[in-house]
Design a protein around this motif. Structure first.
Motif, PDB file in Angstrom:
ATOM      1  N   ASP A 197       1.184   2.596   1.910  1.00 13.01           N
ATOM      2  CA  ASP A 197       0.581   2.199   3.182  1.00 13.01           C
ATOM      3  C   ASP A 197       1.500   2.566   4.336  1.00 13.01           C
ATOM      4  OD1 ASP A 197       2.537   0.355   2.621  1.00 13.01           O
ATOM      5  OD2 ASP A 197       1.209  -1.384   2.598  1.00 13.01           O
ATOM      6  N   ARG A 256      -6.114   1.815  -2.720  1.00 10.87           N
ATOM      7  CA  ARG A 256      -5.151   2.919  -2.825  1.00 10.87           C
ATOM      8  C   ARG A 256      -4.893   3.330  -4.269  1.00 10.87           C
ATOM      9  NH1 ARG A 256      -3.983  -0.260   1.487  1.00 10.87           N
ATOM     10  NH2 ARG A 256      -3.645   0.858   3.463  1.00 10.87           N
ATOM     11  N   ARG A 316      -9.637  -0.630   6.803  1.00  8.76           N
ATOM     12  CA  ARG A 316      -8.331  -0.904   6.190  1.00  8.76           C
ATOM     13  C   ARG A 316      -8.476  -1.711   4.900  1.00  8.76           C
ATOM     14  NH1 ARG A 316      -5.471  -2.709  11.883  1.00  8.76           N
ATOM     15  NH2 ARG A 316      -4.186  -0.849  12.228  1.00  8.76           N
TER      16      ARG A 316
END
Length: 506
Positions: A315, A299, A294
């Motif tokens: 997310d 991103r 994670r």
């Protein structure tokens, strides 16, 4: 939730007069070339199947929506509004909903559109052996028909049904034609604004306007030529030269389309890509390894390298601002490679100890980004391309993969597909985050027009995002280019709605 029986803008659908195919093909060319308004659409998602039960609720539903009308459809706010059904209401308990079909409608083979036809469509979607939709209809216990009314009895209180039974999940075919599903699969028979005059499987379909469609007065396109798009790099040149006047395009082609004088627009939607983890298999049986992945994900790199500025980091499986998006969960696991490395060390892994096969269906630059980002924290990723990827993915046999979803009209359906114990997009079945079932039940029990609905829905999203099985990365847009002769399309989330659209002022 009573809905007044008034006319709404509808979605395009298609129908097929099978008995007239040969005749219509002979004069269908004239229909598309006699000076009428013709939509020439190059699609990267040309349907493999024209039976909506087999095609399912994936990206091809937009093309099948040229074929089939549904009980409901989606407006610009993402709400369910009437289509073939002119209204509906729930009983007091909330475990039964009655839809009222518009009077006087018929399929293009002459069969009536009534309660019996709707019942047949639901029963077929639930029971046909090769149905891709049965998992979407688990709340439906039984369906009864009485003339133009169809009563849907539910296994539980569920106010999501009008959202669910739209053009993604219940595109309605003629029961007579659907009696032979294999034939229907390449000869669609619906009740919408267009009739197929020619169909070349996998290549092209030609359609003409259906004057019997319930909202035909607001359909201003005379014919449609839907063609399987060639290589993405040639689509813009085809648009520029007039071979096509509408096409979905890759973000990499948007700048060229604009320079060619084409209209480029982003259709709002629910697209979201994720990294799928199977926590039933090592090393993801260790929570610290899951958290390490994670925190290793940047991103913004996906957005910058894959969407050419048109996408956005996410997310969650919903766009920011959508009713189901949970602001409290935003950036819960920010990009922090140092923390990722620390978690791996705490889990007992040294750099290079973890070696993973990332199994995907085709070459994908997103996989290379994942490979690079995980390598930076000491996880070695080997990309494996398996054309039959879907079989082990949906059997939950993979350890590590990628997935992208186009979302659903029912936000709750999106949540259960990703996070539910039997969710098709949950690689860690039967795992689900603690409290998810209770949160889902509360959403079902809340009417869509209740002032509490947004907060109840967002609470369910918040619980779902506790799942260790998915790491969302970025949202890629629904990007289209069109000739300036085609007027603006309604901005219905994820849906292409041709109602009211004109070509060349016609």
């Amino acid at each position: 939730m009573p809905v007044p029986a008034r006319r709404f803008r509808g979605t395009l659908a298609l129908a097929l007069a099978a008995a007239l195919t040969a005749v219509l093909t002979a004069c269908g060319g004239a229909a598309g070339s006699a000076g009428g308004a013709t939509l020439k659409w190059a699609s990267s998602y040309f349907p493999t199947h024209w039976d909506p039960v087999v095609s399912g609720s994936g990206a091809q539903f937009r093309e099948l929506a040229l074929v089939y009308a549904s009980l409901t459809r989606t407006d610009e706010q993402g709400r369910a509004v009437p289509d073939l059904a002119q209204g509906w209401e729930y009983n007091a308990a909330g475990d039964q909903v009655t839809f009222h079909v518009r009077p006087g409608l018929k399929f293009s083979d002459g069969e009536p559109v009534d309660g019996a036809a709707v019942k047949a469509a639901i029963d077929r979607a639930k029971n046909q052996k090769n149905s891709a939709l049965f998992g979407d209809l688990t709340s439906i216990e039984a369906v009864t028909a009485n003339g133009l009314d169809v009563v849907v009895r539910l296994t539980q209180v569920d106010h999501q049904i009008p959202q669910l039974l739209g053009e993604r999940v219940l595109q309605i075919a003629s029961p007579k034609a659907a009696a032979d599903p294999a034939k229907l699969d390449q000869n669609p028979v619906g009740a919408g604004p267009f009739v197929v005059t020619q169909l070349i499987p996998g290549t092209k379909v030609v359609l003409k306007k259906n004057p019997d469609y319930w909202d035909a007065k607001n359909i201003h396109i005379d014919s449609v030529e839907l063609t399987s798009a060639p290589d993405a790099s040639t689509v813009v040149s085809g648009l520029r030269t007039g071979v096509y006047n509408f096409a979905d395009i890759a973000p990499s082609q948007a700048d060229a389309a604009k320079k060619a004088g084409l209209d480029v627009f982003v259709l709002p939607g629910f697209n979201a890509s994720n990294i799928s983890l199977n926590i039933n298999k090592a090393p993801f049986t260790n929570d610290k390894v899951v958290d390490a992945v994670r925190y290793a994900v940047n991103r913004q790199e996906f957005v910058d390298k894959l969407t050419f500025g048109y996408g956005s980091a996410t997310d969650q499986p919903f766009p920011e601002g959508y009713v189901a998006y949970d602001p409290q969960s935003k950036n819960r696991y920010p990009y922090d490679p140092e923390k990722s490395r620390q978690l791996l060390a705490e889990a007992g892994y040294r750099p290079g100890d973890i070696k993973l096969d990332l199994v995907i269906d085709k070459a994908d630059p997103a996989a290379e980004i994942v490979q690079s980002q995980l390598a930076a924290v000491g996880i070695t990723v080997d990309i494996k391309v398996n054309k039959n990827w879907a079989t082990p993915f949906f059997a939950k046999d993979l350890t590590f993969s990628l997935y992208g979803t186009t979302g659903r009209d029912s936000a709750l359906q999106t949540l259960t597909a990703h996070f539910g114990p039997n969710g098709p997009l949950n690689l860690s079945t039967p795992y689900e985050p603690a409290g998810f079932e209770d949160a889902v039940a509360k959403v079902r029990q809340t009417p869509l027009d209740s002032p509490d609905y947004p907060s109840v829905l967002q609470a369910a999203t918040r619980v779902g995002l506790q799942s260790k099985a998915l790491v969302f990365t970025y949202s890629s847009p629904n990007l289209f280019a069109k000739s300036t002769a085609i007027s603006a399309l309604p901005r219905n989330p994820a849906h292409l709605d041709w109602t009211g659209v004109t070509i060349g002022g016609r």
